[in-house]
Design a protein around this motif. Structure first.
Motif, PDB file in Angstrom:
ATOM      1  N   MET A   1       7.931  10.658  -2.022  1.00  0.00           N
ATOM      2  CA  MET A   1       6.757  10.152  -1.325  1.00  0.00           C
ATOM      3  C   MET A   1       7.107   8.788  -0.715  1.00  0.00           C
ATOM      4  SD  MET A   1       3.240  10.982  -0.974  1.00  0.00           S
ATOM      5  CE  MET A   1       3.537  12.538  -1.715  1.00  0.00           C
ATOM      6  N   LYS A   2       6.740   8.620   0.557  1.00  0.00           N
ATOM      7  CA  LYS A   2       7.072   7.376   1.258  1.00  0.00           C
ATOM      8  C   LYS A   2       6.228   6.207   0.742  1.00  0.00           C
ATOM      9  CE  LYS A   2       3.904   8.581   4.907  1.00  0.00           C
ATOM     10  NZ  LYS A   2       3.678   9.006   6.246  1.00  0.00           N
ATOM     11  N   ASP A   3       6.731   4.989   0.970  1.00  0.00           N
ATOM     12  CA  ASP A   3       5.993   3.788   0.568  1.00  0.00           C
ATOM     13  C   ASP A   3       4.723   3.694   1.410  1.00  0.00           C
ATOM     14  OD1 ASP A   3       8.061   3.243  -1.143  1.00  0.00           O
ATOM     15  OD2 ASP A   3       8.844   1.551  -0.004  1.00  0.00           O
ATOM     16  N   GLN A   4       3.589   3.583   0.717  1.00  0.00           N
ATOM     17  CA  GLN A   4       2.333   3.505   1.450  1.00  0.00           C
ATOM     18  C   GLN A   4       1.237   2.865   0.617  1.00  0.00           C
ATOM     19  OE1 GLN A   4       1.970   7.653   2.472  1.00  0.00           O
ATOM     20  NE2 GLN A   4       0.587   8.065   0.813  1.00  0.00           N
ATOM     21  N   PHE A   5       0.170   2.510   1.318  1.00  0.00           N
ATOM     22  CA  PHE A   5      -1.008   1.923   0.690  1.00  0.00           C
ATOM     23  C   PHE A   5      -2.194   2.763   1.129  1.00  0.00           C
ATOM     24  CE2 PHE A   5      -4.461  -1.284   0.411  1.00  0.00           C
ATOM     25  CZ  PHE A   5      -4.283  -1.655  -0.926  1.00  0.00           C
ATOM     26  N   ILE A   6      -2.851   3.403   0.161  1.00  0.00           N
ATOM     27  CA  ILE A   6      -3.997   4.259   0.430  1.00  0.00           C
ATOM     28  C   ILE A   6      -5.243   3.492  -0.004  1.00  0.00           C
ATOM     29  CG2 ILE A   6      -5.094   6.478  -0.086  1.00  0.00           C
ATOM     30  CD1 ILE A   6      -2.242   7.519  -0.811  1.00  0.00           C
ATOM     31  N   TYR A   7      -6.190   3.365   0.901  1.00  0.00           N
ATOM     32  CA  TYR A   7      -7.362   2.526   0.641  1.00  0.00           C
ATOM     33  C   TYR A   7      -8.543   3.023   1.460  1.00  0.00           C
ATOM     34  CZ  TYR A   7      -6.611   0.470   5.224  1.00  0.00           C
ATOM     35  OH  TYR A   7      -6.485   0.296   6.576  1.00  0.00           O
ATOM     36  N   LEU A   8      -9.691   2.398   1.265  1.00  0.00           N
ATOM     37  CA  LEU A   8     -10.870   2.683   2.073  1.00  0.00           C
ATOM     38  C   LEU A   8     -11.205   1.406   2.838  1.00  0.00           C
ATOM     39  CD1 LEU A   8     -13.130   4.635   2.859  1.00  0.00           C
ATOM     40  CD2 LEU A   8     -14.407   3.836   0.875  1.00  0.00           C
ATOM     41  N   GLU A   9     -11.194   1.502   4.148  1.00  0.00           N
ATOM     42  CA  GLU A   9     -11.401   0.337   5.022  1.00  0.00           C
ATOM     43  C   GLU A   9     -12.702  -0.401   4.703  1.00  0.00           C
ATOM     44  OE1 GLU A   9     -10.195  -2.285   7.774  1.00  0.00           O
ATOM     45  OE2 GLU A   9      -9.111  -0.396   7.748  1.00  0.00           O
ATOM     46  N   SER A  10     -13.756   0.328   4.373  1.00  0.00           N
ATOM     47  CA  SER A  10     -15.059  -0.292   4.139  1.00  0.00           C
ATOM     48  C   SER A  10     -15.239  -0.825   2.712  1.00  0.00           C
ATOM     49  CB  SER A  10     -16.176   0.709   4.447  1.00  0.00           C
ATOM     50  OG  SER A  10     -16.055   1.845   3.622  1.00  0.00           O
ATOM     51  N   CYS A  11     -14.216  -0.701   1.882  1.00  0.00           N
ATOM     52  CA  CYS A  11     -14.292  -1.157   0.486  1.00  0.00           C
ATOM     53  C   CYS A  11     -13.797  -2.602   0.381  1.00  0.00           C
ATOM     54  CB  CYS A  11     -13.451  -0.228  -0.390  1.00  0.00           C
ATOM     55  SG  CYS A  11     -13.222  -0.792  -2.083  1.00  0.00           S
ATOM     56  N   ASN A  12     -14.689  -3.508  -0.009  1.00  0.00           N
ATOM     57  CA  ASN A  12     -14.321  -4.932  -0.121  1.00  0.00           C
ATOM     58  C   ASN A  12     -13.218  -5.153  -1.145  1.00  0.00           C
ATOM     59  OD1 ASN A  12     -16.211  -5.656   1.799  1.00  0.00           O
ATOM     60  ND2 ASN A  12     -17.810  -6.029   0.284  1.00  0.00           N
TER      61      ASN A  12
END
Length: 116
Positions: A1-12
């Motif tokens: 799995m490649k290096d990545q950051f999974i997040y939710l844009e609207s989450c403070n």
């Protein structure tokens, strides 16, 4: 799995952690609302976390909205829900050198910073 950051844009919380990590430019950013996690990603994360339930965000509005808090969910149910709606995935997730750092606890965030 490649290096990545999974997040939710609207989450403070995700934004605060993202800002504190100083992510390298070669990291892939994945906003789960626009680009939901794939089945391959969910399976990789399950292997890292030990179960689909460990990836599941019980704070999601949909959790109570669908009365899931009243049901006895199986691992198959958790997987289906994770693939069904982006808010069920615990976040943020940092993947670095094939290891996933899942969630926003102080311990996980500190380990993610150290991995970078």
């Amino acid at each position: 799995m490649k290096d990545q950051f999974i997040y939710l844009e609207s989450c403070n919380t995700c934004q605060r952690i993202k800002g504190g990590l100083n992510l390298p430019e070669d990291f892939t950013l994945q906003n789960t609302k626009e680009q939901p996690a794939t089945e391959e990603q969910i399976e990789f994360l399950m292997e890292q976390a030990g179960s689909y339930e460990a990836l599941f965000n019980r704070r999601a509005q949909q959790y109570r909205g669908r009365n899931l808090h009243e049901k006895d969910l199986s691992e198959a149910d958790y997987k289906e829900l994770l693939l069904d709606h982006y808010t069920f995935l615990k976040r943020p997730i940092l993947i670095k050198d094939g290891k996933a750092y899942i969630g926003n606890s102080k311990k996980v965030v500190a380990a993610a910073k150290e991995a970078l």
